[in-house]
Design an enzyme around this catalytic site. Structure first.
Site, PDB file in Angstrom:
ATOM      1  N   SER A   1       0.801  -1.229   0.000  1.00  0.00           N
ATOM      2  CA  SER A   1       0.000   0.000   0.000  1.00  0.00           C
ATOM      3  C   SER A   1       0.831   1.276   0.000  1.00  0.00           C
ATOM      4  O   SER A   1       0.306   2.365  -0.216  1.00  0.00           O
ATOM      5  CB  SER A   1      -0.946   0.015   1.202  1.00  0.00           C
ATOM      6  OG  SER A   1      -0.222   0.043   2.418  1.00  0.00           O
ATOM      7  N   ARG A   2       2.146   1.147   0.236  1.00  0.00           N
ATOM      8  CA  ARG A   2       2.985   2.347   0.267  1.00  0.00           C
ATOM      9  C   ARG A   2       4.434   1.969  -0.007  1.00  0.00           C
ATOM     10  O   ARG A   2       4.793   0.798  -0.026  1.00  0.00           O
ATOM     11  CB  ARG A   2       2.873   3.057   1.611  1.00  0.00           C
ATOM     12  CG  ARG A   2       3.270   2.243   2.807  1.00  0.00           C
ATOM     13  CD  ARG A   2       2.863   2.898   4.113  1.00  0.00           C
ATOM     14  NE  ARG A   2       3.240   2.113   5.282  1.00  0.00           N
ATOM     15  CZ  ARG A   2       4.380   2.249   5.955  1.00  0.00           C
ATOM     16  NH1 ARG A   2       5.258   3.152   5.556  1.00  0.00           N
ATOM     17  NH2 ARG A   2       4.649   1.503   6.997  1.00  0.00           N
TER      18      ARG A   2
ATOM     19  N   ASP B   1      -1.187  -9.283   8.596  1.00  0.00           N
ATOM     20  CA  ASP B   1       0.058  -9.035   9.311  1.00  0.00           C
ATOM     21  C   ASP B   1       1.065 -10.108   8.879  1.00  0.00           C
ATOM     22  O   ASP B   1       0.773 -11.305   8.967  1.00  0.00           O
ATOM     23  CB  ASP B   1      -0.190  -9.118  10.827  1.00  0.00           C
ATOM     24  CG  ASP B   1       1.013  -8.683  11.643  1.00  0.00           C
ATOM     25  OD1 ASP B   1       2.148  -9.049  11.277  1.00  0.00           O
ATOM     26  OD2 ASP B   1       0.816  -7.982  12.652  1.00  0.00           O
TER      27      ASP B   1
ATOM     28  N   SER C   1      17.720  -6.381   1.586  1.00  0.00           N
ATOM     29  CA  SER C   1      18.236  -5.031   1.798  1.00  0.00           C
ATOM     30  C   SER C   1      19.749  -5.040   1.713  1.00  0.00           C
ATOM     31  O   SER C   1      20.394  -6.049   2.016  1.00  0.00           O
ATOM     32  CB  SER C   1      17.810  -4.501   3.176  1.00  0.00           C
ATOM     33  OG  SER C   1      18.484  -3.297   3.492  1.00  0.00           O
TER      34      SER C   1
ATOM     35  N   TYR D   1      17.351  -6.124  12.116  1.00  0.00           N
ATOM     36  CA  TYR D   1      16.949  -5.927  10.714  1.00  0.00           C
ATOM     37  C   TYR D   1      17.961  -6.578   9.761  1.00  0.00           C
ATOM     38  O   TYR D   1      17.578  -7.277   8.816  1.00  0.00           O
ATOM     39  CB  TYR D   1      16.834  -4.432  10.430  1.00  0.00           C
ATOM     40  CG  TYR D   1      16.318  -4.097   9.050  1.00  0.00           C
ATOM     41  CD1 TYR D   1      14.962  -4.244   8.745  1.00  0.00           C
ATOM     42  CD2 TYR D   1      17.174  -3.627   8.065  1.00  0.00           C
ATOM     43  CE1 TYR D   1      14.479  -3.928   7.475  1.00  0.00           C
ATOM     44  CE2 TYR D   1      16.708  -3.313   6.796  1.00  0.00           C
ATOM     45  CZ  TYR D   1      15.353  -3.455   6.507  1.00  0.00           C
ATOM     46  OH  TYR D   1      14.878  -3.152   5.248  1.00  0.00           O
TER      47      TYR D   1
ATOM     48  N   ALA E   1      20.031  -9.044  10.375  1.00  0.00           N
ATOM     49  CA  ALA E   1      19.943 -10.505  10.481  1.00  0.00           C
ATOM     50  C   ALA E   1      18.737 -11.038   9.729  1.00  0.00           C
ATOM     51  O   ALA E   1      18.816 -12.066   9.044  1.00  0.00           O
ATOM     52  CB  ALA E   1      19.872 -10.915  11.949  1.00  0.00           C
TER      53      ALA E   1
END
Length: 248
Positions: free
Chosen positions: A14-15, A63, A142, A155, A157
């Site tokens: 959504s973003r 979720d 990432s 993050y 890991a």
């Protein structure tokens, strides 16, 4: 129209980067279902925008940490649209903190969303993809999962885990004509980076060979390539979209 007659599922669509991926897939003819976590109003507004352009689109609240819910999302798409041809695991969160101050909840929440979410959605789409003997799974990792970043052990890991997961799953399902690849974006212009001041952006640009932040379109174009027939002979690969931060 590379994705005419294809059904795509994008998590966290959504973003930000996810929205850019949804828009790019839709522009090339895909029926697109995307998940969102909280803002129904934002998600429904995006669906209306897509439909006004002639795209078949739907938003589902989910979720990423909800494993049982993942199966429900995929079952709904199979029943409604006949299958899932493309899965883009994009949903992710941050809970940044130096490790000595990081709580167990900070660690677990990031792992459950960023890594377990990839596990649960990927597992859920395998049966319908195997039935078709076709599928494209693209996992958004990432640059932090490759080079690390202070204050983001959780993050980093989780995103490094996504890379290992991608390569292992690619080996498992290649014989069923399912390709599994990953994209590792660098610093991208989103709502998160919009809050950086000029000095912070200058320091970031000094780490980037192209001397600029990336755009969601930069990432979306690479994702679309991996989802297309042009990448039919690619699996288990990691494509860096980072302006030259990481060169291997």
């Amino acid at each position: 129209m590379r994705f005419k007659d294809k059904v795509a599922l994008v998590t966290g669509g959504s973003r930000g980067i996810g929205k850019g991926i949804v828009s790019a897939l839709a522009a090339e003819g895909a029926t697109v279902v995307f998940t969102y976590k909280s803002s129904k109003e934002t998600a429904e507004a995006f669906v209306s925008e897509l439909k006004s352009g002639g795209t078949t689109a739907e938003a589902l609240q989910h979720d990423a940490s909800d494993t049982e819910g993942a199966a429900g999302v995929v079952n709904h798409i199979v029943k409604t649209y006949g299958g899932v041809d493309i899965l883009v695991n994009n949903a992710g969160i941050t809970r940044d903190q130096l490790l000595m101050r990081m709580t167990e909840d900070d660690w677990d929440t990031v792992m459950e969303n960023n890594l377990k979410g990839v596990y649960s959605l990927s597992k859920a789409v395998l049966k319908p993809m195997m039935g078709k003997r076709y599928g494209k799974i693209v996992n958004i990792s990432s640059v932090v999962g490759v080079i690390g970043n202070a204050g983001q052990t959780n993050y980093a890991a989780s995103k490094a885990g996504v890379l290992g997961f991608t390569k292992a799953l690619a080996r498992e399902v290649a014989s069923r004509n399912i390709c599994v690849n990953a994209v590792a974006p660098g610093f991208i212009e989103t709502e998160m980076t919009a809050n950086l001041n000029d000095e912070q952006k200058k320091k970031l640009n000094e780490q980037i060979a192209l001397k600029r932040l990336g755009t969601v379109e930069d990432v979306a174009k690479v994702v679309c390539f991996l989802c297309s027939t042009e990448a039919d002979y690619m699996t288990g690969q990691v494509l860096h979209v980072d302006g030259g931060m990481v060169m291997q």
